[in-house]
Design a protein around this motif. Structure first.
Motif, PDB file in Angstrom:
ATOM      1  N   TYR A   3       0.819  -1.215   0.000  1.00 44.19           N
ATOM      2  CA  TYR A   3       0.000   0.000   0.000  1.00 44.19           C
ATOM      3  C   TYR A   3       0.855   1.269   0.000  1.00 44.19           C
ATOM      4  O   TYR A   3       0.439   2.306  -0.526  1.00 44.19           O
ATOM      5  N   LEU A  47      -6.555   6.850   5.950  1.00 42.07           N
ATOM      6  CA  LEU A  47      -6.887   6.035   4.780  1.00 42.07           C
ATOM      7  C   LEU A  47      -8.209   6.506   4.186  1.00 42.07           C
ATOM      8  O   LEU A  47      -8.343   6.681   2.976  1.00 42.07           O
ATOM      9  N   CYS A  51      -8.693   8.068   0.432  1.00 40.87           N
ATOM     10  CA  CYS A  51      -9.622   7.476  -0.541  1.00 40.87           C
ATOM     11  C   CYS A  51     -10.508   8.551  -1.152  1.00 40.87           C
ATOM     12  O   CYS A  51     -10.710   8.590  -2.370  1.00 40.87           O
ATOM     13  N   LYS A  52     -11.039   9.421  -0.307  1.00 39.69           N
ATOM     14  CA  LYS A  52     -11.884  10.504  -0.807  1.00 39.69           C
ATOM     15  C   LYS A  52     -11.076  11.466  -1.671  1.00 39.69           C
ATOM     16  O   LYS A  52     -11.532  11.882  -2.737  1.00 39.69           O
ATOM     17  N   TYR A  54      -8.282  10.994  -3.430  1.00 40.45           N
ATOM     18  CA  TYR A  54      -7.866  10.433  -4.716  1.00 40.45           C
ATOM     19  C   TYR A  54      -9.015   9.816  -5.503  1.00 40.45           C
ATOM     20  O   TYR A  54      -8.846   9.466  -6.671  1.00 40.45           O
ATOM     21  N   VAL A  56     -10.520   6.865  -4.935  1.00 39.72           N
ATOM     22  CA  VAL A  56     -10.310   5.426  -5.084  1.00 39.72           C
ATOM     23  C   VAL A  56     -10.822   4.709  -3.838  1.00 39.72           C
ATOM     24  O   VAL A  56     -11.033   5.323  -2.798  1.00 39.72           O
ATOM     25  N   SER A  57     -10.995   3.403  -3.957  1.00 39.01           N
ATOM     26  CA  SER A  57     -11.457   2.624  -2.819  1.00 39.01           C
ATOM     27  C   SER A  57     -10.292   2.264  -1.899  1.00 39.01           C
ATOM     28  O   SER A  57      -9.135   2.250  -2.324  1.00 39.01           O
ATOM     29  N   SER A  58     -10.629   1.942  -0.679  1.00 34.49           N
ATOM     30  CA  SER A  58      -9.598   1.469   0.250  1.00 34.49           C
ATOM     31  C   SER A  58      -9.050   0.135  -0.228  1.00 34.49           C
ATOM     32  O   SER A  58      -7.869  -0.161  -0.021  1.00 34.49           O
ATOM     33  N   TYR A  60      -8.387  -0.646  -3.231  1.00 36.96           N
ATOM     34  CA  TYR A  60      -7.326  -0.340  -4.190  1.00 36.96           C
ATOM     35  C   TYR A  60      -6.040   0.049  -3.467  1.00 36.96           C
ATOM     36  O   TYR A  60      -4.970  -0.482  -3.759  1.00 36.96           O
ATOM     37  N   ILE A  61      -6.141   0.978  -2.532  1.00 37.97           N
ATOM     38  CA  ILE A  61      -4.944   1.423  -1.823  1.00 37.97           C
ATOM     39  C   ILE A  61      -4.292   0.267  -1.083  1.00 37.97           C
ATOM     40  O   ILE A  61      -3.074   0.110  -1.099  1.00 37.97           O
TER      41      ILE A  61
END
Length: 73
Positions: A3, A47, A51-52, A54, A56-58, A60-61
């Motif tokens: 991550y 985290l 996510c907010k 970028y 993207v979902s957590s 994904y990270i």
């Protein structure tokens, strides 16, 4: 991919500096650097904010596999 590398890649893909992301998170650049390099574990609240930020979902990270099931209510 770990991550920490995903965090770095997301930041670089947006042409952002660590200072910019740290400011958005209301932490120091040094603190953010520790998260991005893996020398300090990333707290869940940061985290969530990343996510907010970028979009993207957590999953994904965190590098979780696609298609994981969510619990049914």
């Amino acid at each position: 991919m770990h991550y920490t590398q995903r965090l770095k890649n997301l930041r670089i893909d947006k042409d952002l500096k660590q200072e910019t992301v740290a400011k958005m998170l209301d932490i120091t650049k040094q603190q953010y650097s520790l998260y991005e390099t893996g020398r300090r574990k990333l707290p869940i609240d940061l985290l969530f904010e990343l996510c907010k930020f970028y979009g993207v979902s957590s999953d994904y990270i965190l590098g979780l596999p696609k298609g994981l099931k969510h619990p049914e209510r």
